[in-house]
Design a protein around this motif. Structure first.
Motif, PDB file in Angstrom:
ATOM      1  N   UNK A  35       0.832  -1.187   0.000  1.00 46.98           N
ATOM      2  CA  UNK A  35       0.000   0.000   0.000  1.00 46.98           C
ATOM      3  C   UNK A  35       0.878   1.253   0.000  1.00 46.98           C
ATOM      4  N   UNK A  36       0.629   2.174  -0.908  1.00 42.95           N
ATOM      5  CA  UNK A  36       1.422   3.401  -1.011  1.00 42.95           C
ATOM      6  C   UNK A  36       1.295   4.291   0.216  1.00 42.95           C
ATOM      7  N   UNK A  37       0.249   4.101   1.007  1.00 44.42           N
ATOM      8  CA  UNK A  37       0.079   4.919   2.210  1.00 44.42           C
ATOM      9  C   UNK A  37       0.786   4.324   3.416  1.00 44.42           C
ATOM     10  N   UNK A  38       1.382   3.143   3.247  1.00 42.00           N
ATOM     11  CA  UNK A  38       2.157   2.473   4.307  1.00 42.00           C
ATOM     12  C   UNK A  38       3.346   1.764   3.664  1.00 42.00           C
ATOM     13  N   UNK A  39       4.290   2.535   3.202  1.00 42.21           N
ATOM     14  CA  UNK A  39       5.417   1.947   2.481  1.00 42.21           C
ATOM     15  C   UNK A  39       6.239   1.049   3.402  1.00 42.21           C
ATOM     16  N   UNK A  40       6.491  -0.186   2.983  1.00 44.18           N
ATOM     17  CA  UNK A  40       7.204  -1.151   3.833  1.00 44.18           C
ATOM     18  C   UNK A  40       8.729  -1.065   3.689  1.00 44.18           C
ATOM     19  N   UNK A  78      -5.667   6.325  -6.376  1.00 45.87           N
ATOM     20  CA  UNK A  78      -5.737   6.289  -4.914  1.00 45.87           C
ATOM     21  C   UNK A  78      -7.095   6.846  -4.502  1.00 45.87           C
ATOM     22  N   UNK A  79      -7.718   6.201  -3.522  1.00 41.20           N
ATOM     23  CA  UNK A  79      -9.128   6.415  -3.201  1.00 41.20           C
ATOM     24  C   UNK A  79      -9.552   7.832  -2.818  1.00 41.20           C
ATOM     25  N   UNK A  80      -8.669   8.668  -2.299  1.00 44.45           N
ATOM     26  CA  UNK A  80      -9.063  10.019  -1.890  1.00 44.45           C
ATOM     27  C   UNK A  80      -7.838  10.920  -1.863  1.00 44.45           C
ATOM     28  N   UNK A  81      -8.085  12.232  -1.836  1.00 43.33           N
ATOM     29  CA  UNK A  81      -6.988  13.193  -1.723  1.00 43.33           C
ATOM     30  C   UNK A  81      -6.249  13.016  -0.399  1.00 43.33           C
ATOM     31  N   UNK A  82      -6.966  12.668   0.663  1.00 44.47           N
ATOM     32  CA  UNK A  82      -6.328  12.457   1.961  1.00 44.47           C
ATOM     33  C   UNK A  82      -5.362  11.275   1.913  1.00 44.47           C
ATOM     34  N   UNK A 134      -1.274  11.092   2.319  1.00 43.02           N
ATOM     35  CA  UNK A 134      -0.569  10.133   3.179  1.00 43.02           C
ATOM     36  C   UNK A 134       0.539   9.434   2.379  1.00 43.02           C
ATOM     37  N   UNK A 135       0.253   9.104   1.114  1.00 39.74           N
ATOM     38  CA  UNK A 135       1.275   8.496   0.254  1.00 39.74           C
ATOM     39  C   UNK A 135       2.437   9.463   0.037  1.00 39.74           C
ATOM     40  N   UNK A 136       2.140  10.757  -0.167  1.00 42.67           N
ATOM     41  CA  UNK A 136       3.216  11.746  -0.330  1.00 42.67           C
ATOM     42  C   UNK A 136       4.108  11.797   0.915  1.00 42.67           C
ATOM     43  N   UNK A 193       1.570  22.751  -2.914  1.00 42.41           N
ATOM     44  CA  UNK A 193       1.324  22.917  -1.479  1.00 42.41           C
ATOM     45  C   UNK A 193       1.139  21.570  -0.788  1.00 42.41           C
ATOM     46  N   UNK A 194       0.524  20.628  -1.466  1.00 42.46           N
ATOM     47  CA  UNK A 194       0.330  19.299  -0.886  1.00 42.46           C
ATOM     48  C   UNK A 194       1.666  18.582  -0.713  1.00 42.46           C
ATOM     49  N   UNK A 195       2.559  18.714  -1.685  1.00 36.42           N
ATOM     50  CA  UNK A 195       3.882  18.094  -1.581  1.00 36.42           C
ATOM     51  C   UNK A 195       4.688  18.736  -0.450  1.00 36.42           C
ATOM     52  N   UNK A 196       4.599  20.057  -0.310  1.00 31.64           N
ATOM     53  CA  UNK A 196       5.295  20.733   0.783  1.00 31.64           C
ATOM     54  C   UNK A 196       4.732  20.314   2.131  1.00 31.64           C
ATOM     55  N   UNK A 197       3.427  20.177   2.227  1.00 35.48           N
ATOM     56  CA  UNK A 197       2.812  19.748   3.492  1.00 35.48           C
ATOM     57  C   UNK A 197       3.275  18.346   3.882  1.00 35.48           C
ATOM     58  N   UNK A 198       3.657  17.546   2.895  1.00 33.53           N
ATOM     59  CA  UNK A 198       4.152  16.194   3.150  1.00 33.53           C
ATOM     60  C   UNK A 198       5.609  16.177   3.584  1.00 33.53           C
TER      61      UNK A 198
END
Length: 194
Positions: free
Chosen positions: A90-95, A113-117, A121-123, A167-172
């Motif tokens: 899962x991209x939101x939980x990289x192993x 990916x199912x949602x912007x949120x 999380x993936x970012x 802005x989303x990438x910076x927030x990550x």
């Protein structure tokens, strides 16, 4: 956890076609990776059928791929063998451990990916697994045209707004975000702070 990517039969057919592979080789990879420093340990997220993966495996010393679909993972292992490390996940939980990769890439998969949120999380996960100074780069579709909409009927479809992506990438936790837009696609790059 993100459910397995939903991709309809038409979408499967197109993404596994020789025409798509030619477009990836001639347009998508050259545009998406123009002036991108990959380094020697690269992660590709969401390769699907592997049109991008086959090309990346020739360009980098070490390539790991993370794919959510076990069926696609099996196909990648069968086609590329020991040239790549394939992980189902899962991209939101990289192993992967913090700071491992010199670059992380994804091509035309963010909208699955199912949602912007969950995209955000993936970012953040990408920022975590990048080495200091490492690059996150890729492309995604803008959702333009009737054909695009038709091949996504019944698919997961969460389009990325290119004006909001920096802005989303910076927030990550990434820096120096850059987003460019073409007629049908966007490309992006950002770095983990050195």
């Amino acid at each position: 956890m993100i459910r397995s990517r939903t991709v309809n039969l038409a979408h499967n057919w197109i993404c596994s076609s020789a025409g798509w592979a030619r477009r990836v080789e001639r347009e998508l990879i050259p545009w998406g990776l123009d002036d991108v420093e990959l380094g020697d340990d690269v992660l590709e997220i969401g390769p699907g059928f592997g049109a991008t993966t086959r090309l990346l495996a020739k360009r980098v010393a070490r390539l790991s791929v993370l794919e959510i679909s076990e069926r696609y993972c099996a196909r990648l292992r069968a086609r590329l063998g020991d040239r790549i490390e394939v992980t189902q996940g899962d991209a939101t939980r990289l192993p992967y451990p913090d700071g491992r990769f010199s670059a992380a890439l994804c091509f035309t998969m963010l909208h699955h990916i199912d949602s912007a949120q969950l995209q955000d999380r993936a970012f953040a996960e990408v920022a975590r697994v990048l080495a200091p100074g490492g690059t996150f780069a890729g492309t995604d579709s803008l959702g333009v045209g009737r054909r695009f909409k038709l091949i996504h009927i019944g698919d997961t479809l969460t389009l990325v707004d290119p004006s909001e992506l920096p802005a989303r990438l910076q927030a990550a936790g990434l820096v120096c975000p850059r987003v460019d837009v073409s007629e049908r696609s966007l490309r992006f790059r950002a770095r983990r702070p050195a």
